[in-house]
Design a protein around this motif. Sequence first.
Motif, PDB file in Angstrom:
ATOM      1  N   MET A  89      -7.711  -2.143   0.494  1.00 42.22           N
ATOM      2  CA  MET A  89      -6.257  -2.340   0.522  1.00 42.22           C
ATOM      3  C   MET A  89      -5.603  -1.307   1.436  1.00 42.22           C
ATOM      4  O   MET A  89      -6.033  -0.170   1.491  1.00 42.22           O
ATOM      5  CB  MET A  89      -5.726  -2.190  -0.911  1.00 42.22           C
ATOM      6  CG  MET A  89      -4.232  -2.167  -1.028  1.00 42.22           C
ATOM      7  SD  MET A  89      -3.484  -3.758  -0.619  1.00 42.22           S
ATOM      8  CE  MET A  89      -3.521  -4.582  -2.198  1.00 42.22           C
ATOM      9  N   ILE A  90      -4.579  -1.740   2.125  1.00 36.70           N
ATOM     10  CA  ILE A  90      -3.773  -0.793   2.900  1.00 36.70           C
ATOM     11  C   ILE A  90      -2.412  -0.672   2.207  1.00 36.70           C
ATOM     12  O   ILE A  90      -1.762  -1.682   1.928  1.00 36.70           O
ATOM     13  CB  ILE A  90      -3.570  -1.267   4.345  1.00 36.70           C
ATOM     14  CG1 ILE A  90      -4.935  -1.472   5.001  1.00 36.70           C
ATOM     15  CG2 ILE A  90      -2.755  -0.247   5.142  1.00 36.70           C
ATOM     16  CD1 ILE A  90      -4.878  -1.934   6.410  1.00 36.70           C
ATOM     17  N   TYR A  91      -2.050   0.545   1.923  1.00 35.30           N
ATOM     18  CA  TYR A  91      -0.720   0.787   1.359  1.00 35.30           C
ATOM     19  C   TYR A  91       0.143   1.382   2.457  1.00 35.30           C
ATOM     20  O   TYR A  91      -0.299   2.286   3.180  1.00 35.30           O
ATOM     21  CB  TYR A  91      -0.798   1.779   0.193  1.00 35.30           C
ATOM     22  CG  TYR A  91      -1.532   1.239  -1.008  1.00 35.30           C
ATOM     23  CD1 TYR A  91      -0.921   0.333  -1.873  1.00 35.30           C
ATOM     24  CD2 TYR A  91      -2.846   1.630  -1.276  1.00 35.30           C
ATOM     25  CE1 TYR A  91      -1.607  -0.176  -2.972  1.00 35.30           C
ATOM     26  CE2 TYR A  91      -3.532   1.127  -2.379  1.00 35.30           C
ATOM     27  CZ  TYR A  91      -2.908   0.228  -3.210  1.00 35.30           C
ATOM     28  OH  TYR A  91      -3.583  -0.270  -4.300  1.00 35.30           O
ATOM     29  N   THR A  92       1.364   0.881   2.590  1.00 29.37           N
ATOM     30  CA  THR A  92       2.314   1.551   3.481  1.00 29.37           C
ATOM     31  C   THR A  92       3.360   2.211   2.584  1.00 29.37           C
ATOM     32  O   THR A  92       3.718   1.661   1.535  1.00 29.37           O
ATOM     33  CB  THR A  92       3.003   0.558   4.438  1.00 29.37           C
ATOM     34  OG1 THR A  92       3.827  -0.341   3.689  1.00 29.37           O
ATOM     35  CG2 THR A  92       1.995  -0.221   5.265  1.00 29.37           C
ATOM     36  N   ILE A  93       3.803   3.382   2.992  1.00 21.88           N
ATOM     37  CA  ILE A  93       4.860   4.058   2.218  1.00 21.88           C
ATOM     38  C   ILE A  93       6.069   4.265   3.130  1.00 21.88           C
ATOM     39  O   ILE A  93       5.961   4.915   4.175  1.00 21.88           O
ATOM     40  CB  ILE A  93       4.385   5.418   1.673  1.00 21.88           C
ATOM     41  CG1 ILE A  93       3.145   5.241   0.775  1.00 21.88           C
ATOM     42  CG2 ILE A  93       5.509   6.106   0.903  1.00 21.88           C
ATOM     43  CD1 ILE A  93       2.603   6.541   0.179  1.00 21.88           C
ATOM     44  N   THR A  94       7.200   3.696   2.726  1.00 22.05           N
ATOM     45  CA  THR A  94       8.459   3.914   3.447  1.00 22.05           C
ATOM     46  C   THR A  94       9.394   4.632   2.481  1.00 22.05           C
ATOM     47  O   THR A  94       9.923   4.025   1.545  1.00 22.05           O
ATOM     48  CB  THR A  94       9.085   2.571   3.892  1.00 22.05           C
ATOM     49  OG1 THR A  94       8.070   1.762   4.482  1.00 22.05           O
ATOM     50  CG2 THR A  94      10.209   2.789   4.892  1.00 22.05           C
ATOM     51  N   LEU A  95       9.562   5.921   2.691  1.00 19.79           N
ATOM     52  CA  LEU A  95      10.379   6.707   1.766  1.00 19.79           C
ATOM     53  C   LEU A  95      11.867   6.400   1.960  1.00 19.79           C
ATOM     54  O   LEU A  95      12.653   6.563   1.044  1.00 19.79           O
ATOM     55  CB  LEU A  95      10.120   8.199   1.989  1.00 19.79           C
ATOM     56  CG  LEU A  95       8.673   8.651   1.717  1.00 19.79           C
ATOM     57  CD1 LEU A  95       8.470  10.086   2.171  1.00 19.79           C
ATOM     58  CD2 LEU A  95       8.323   8.494   0.240  1.00 19.79           C
TER      59      LEU A  95
END
Length: 315
Positions: free
Chosen positions: A1-7
Amino acid sequence: MIYTITLNPAIDRLIKIKGTLTKKLTNRVQNVEYDLGGKGLHVSNVLTKFNIENEALGYIGEVNQQLMGNILAKKSIRHHLLVEDGASTRECMVVMDDTNAGSLMITENGFHVSEKSHYKLIDFLNQFVTKKDIVVIAGSMPPNYTIAQLQEIINTIKSKNSFIACDLSGEALAAVVDMGINFIKPNQYEVQVLLRDTNTTLIQKIEELARLIDYVVVSLGKGGSYVAHKNAIYHVSSPSVQEQNDTGAGDVFVGTFIAQLVKGKDLQTIMKYATGCAASKVTKHNSTDFDVKEAESYFDRISIKKLGSDDYVVS
Ligand code: TA6
């Protein structure tokens, strides 16, 4: 899985002006459209287009949650975004005119993220991220977010031994560089401020960074990019295209780079697709569209040179 984090996600408000955008004149709006904003969310959009399983993480505001939800649903982006009560996801205005001379971006700062939401994100990462996963952290930080909180996120992911890609800038970028991450994509100006020794050249700085980080990509705007990996630095040229809106082009580069990496492609292929897809994005009027076939049609106009004693051409 690839997680992207956009704060610090955003909703891009694309404003098309009639004629030429001019200060001190009344610039009349021809058309307004909403699009996805925020760098990690853009990366999720690219991965989704490449059919790569991913999930977008980060924070959104409760007030305009529905508008954001609709944009994400339209793009089939899988997400687990934490909702901040009473807050509104910022808007980022992207103004274009009839001259096709690129876009003008004016962005709001974003909302304050509560400690509770921060720890919910940390808990999620602790619970779900594994060694096999890739985590992409991209975009600016919310106004009250601290470097210590960012470092806590990185340390949580590092404790899982996952691949970490960061598209950050300024203080945030400087803070993560020493932490042992795997991918960065600063531009040439951001690199200059990264390393303390001001007497080194850009290439020396890239070499220094490449000793710490597996993939160092330095974007040079229309000049293409430098990509450093495994003791080698490549200059990748960018094809010249009819520019409409360059907003999001860097995110398409990062998303495509990660997508090709996950597909197990060699570095030359990764660089060509990332460069080609980013160039295709620039020809589109919104913040997210790009065309893979169009990107492939640019390949013979993208040259990759390995820097070294005699700077030879790889493809
Ligand atoms: O890279 C494009 C973009 O993600 C826009 O969609 C816009 O929302 C902006 O960047 C946000 O940038 P920032 O650095 O503030 O996170």
